[in-house]
Design a protein around this motif. Structure first.
Motif, PDB file in Angstrom:
ATOM      1  N   VAL A  62       0.854  -1.206  -0.051  1.00 22.52           N
ATOM      2  CA  VAL A  62      -0.032   0.111  -0.132  1.00 22.52           C
ATOM      3  C   VAL A  62       0.863   1.260   0.187  1.00 22.52           C
ATOM      4  CG1 VAL A  62      -1.676   1.308   1.284  1.00 22.52           C
ATOM      5  CG2 VAL A  62      -1.931  -1.174   1.347  1.00 22.52           C
ATOM      6  N   LEU A  63       0.677   2.139  -0.902  1.00 23.85           N
ATOM      7  CA  LEU A  63       1.291   3.371  -1.047  1.00 23.85           C
ATOM      8  C   LEU A  63       1.061   4.203   0.125  1.00 23.85           C
ATOM      9  CD1 LEU A  63       0.889   4.111  -4.790  1.00 23.85           C
ATOM     10  CD2 LEU A  63       2.847   2.859  -3.437  1.00 23.85           C
ATOM     11  N   LYS A  64       1.999   4.919   0.618  1.00 26.73           N
ATOM     12  CA  LYS A  64       1.756   5.655   2.059  1.00 26.73           C
ATOM     13  C   LYS A  64       0.615   6.519   1.919  1.00 26.73           C
ATOM     14  CE  LYS A  64       4.585   8.322   5.276  1.00 26.73           C
ATOM     15  NZ  LYS A  64       5.762   8.898   5.584  1.00 26.73           N
ATOM     16  N   GLU A  65      -0.072   6.536   3.053  1.00 27.40           N
ATOM     17  CA  GLU A  65      -1.086   7.542   3.151  1.00 27.40           C
ATOM     18  C   GLU A  65      -2.204   7.519   1.951  1.00 27.40           C
ATOM     19  OE1 GLU A  65      -1.966   9.098   6.084  1.00 27.40           O
ATOM     20  OE2 GLU A  65      -0.042   7.885   6.793  1.00 27.40           O
ATOM     21  N   THR A  66      -2.134   6.491   1.303  1.00 28.59           N
ATOM     22  CA  THR A  66      -3.259   6.550   0.215  1.00 28.59           C
ATOM     23  C   THR A  66      -4.053   5.292   0.213  1.00 28.59           C
ATOM     24  OG1 THR A  66      -1.821   5.214  -1.404  1.00 28.59           O
ATOM     25  CG2 THR A  66      -1.435   7.561  -1.368  1.00 28.59           C
ATOM     26  N   ARG A  67      -4.999   5.041  -0.728  1.00 28.81           N
ATOM     27  CA  ARG A  67      -6.078   3.891  -0.954  1.00 28.81           C
ATOM     28  C   ARG A  67      -5.365   3.185  -1.851  1.00 28.81           C
ATOM     29  NH1 ARG A  67     -10.471   4.069   2.000  1.00 28.81           N
ATOM     30  NH2 ARG A  67     -11.050   5.727   3.331  1.00 28.81           N
TER      31      ARG A  67
END
Length: 158
Positions: free
Chosen positions: A60-65
């Protein structure tokens, strides 16, 4: 196919409009996932069912969905279909994930005959600690066939 695009667009716009500015994205969720899915696969052009197994890793990419990863699918039919691909995932709402995976499809009977393959998958997960389980549905395209499946996804988040 237009209906699918309209449903996806509707889901995305509803999700985005429901987000508050101070909401935290994925702050309490795992950043990595190892997952498998098994299901009966219906191969449309052949008119047959076969057992399918899918394995993947997603970050999961940091602070994203959004997430990116790699996946492998094997269909245990007479041709022994295989697909390896890059996975792009999106979680429009909690517990729901949509994935698109372009890749390379080939069979054991002719492994040097490589084709473009594309998988679209949606899953809903029920969390049990660091594990999650839930239904998964998939539609896949390759030059020589289409297939659909409905099965069970099991994941390990860390």
């Amino acid at each position: 196919m237009k209906t699918l695009y309209i449903l996806i667009l509707f889901a995305l716009t509803q999700t985005l409009s429901a987000q508050s500015p101070d909401s935290h994205l994925n702050s309490d969720r795992h950043k990595n996932e190892l997952g498998i899915a098994n299901s009966p696969v219906y191969i449309i052009n052949e008119g047959e069912f076969a057992f399918g197994l899918h394995a993947h890793y997603i970050r999961v990419l940091k602070e994203t969905r959004f997430g990116v990863g790699v996946g492998y699918e094997r269909i245990f039919d007479e041709h022994k279909h295989n697909t390896i691909g890059v996975i792009l995932s999106f979680a429009p709402i909690e517990h729901l994930a949509l994935s698109l995976s372009p890749g390379i499809a080939f069979s054991d009977t002719n492994p040097s005959d490589l084709h473009f393959g594309l998988h679209f998958e949606t899953l809903y997960e029920f969390e049990i600690g660091i594990f999650h389980i839930g239904p998964v549905a998939e539609f896949a395209y390759s030059v020589d066939d289409y297939h659909v499946s409905l099965g069970v996804h099991l994941g390990f988040g860390f």
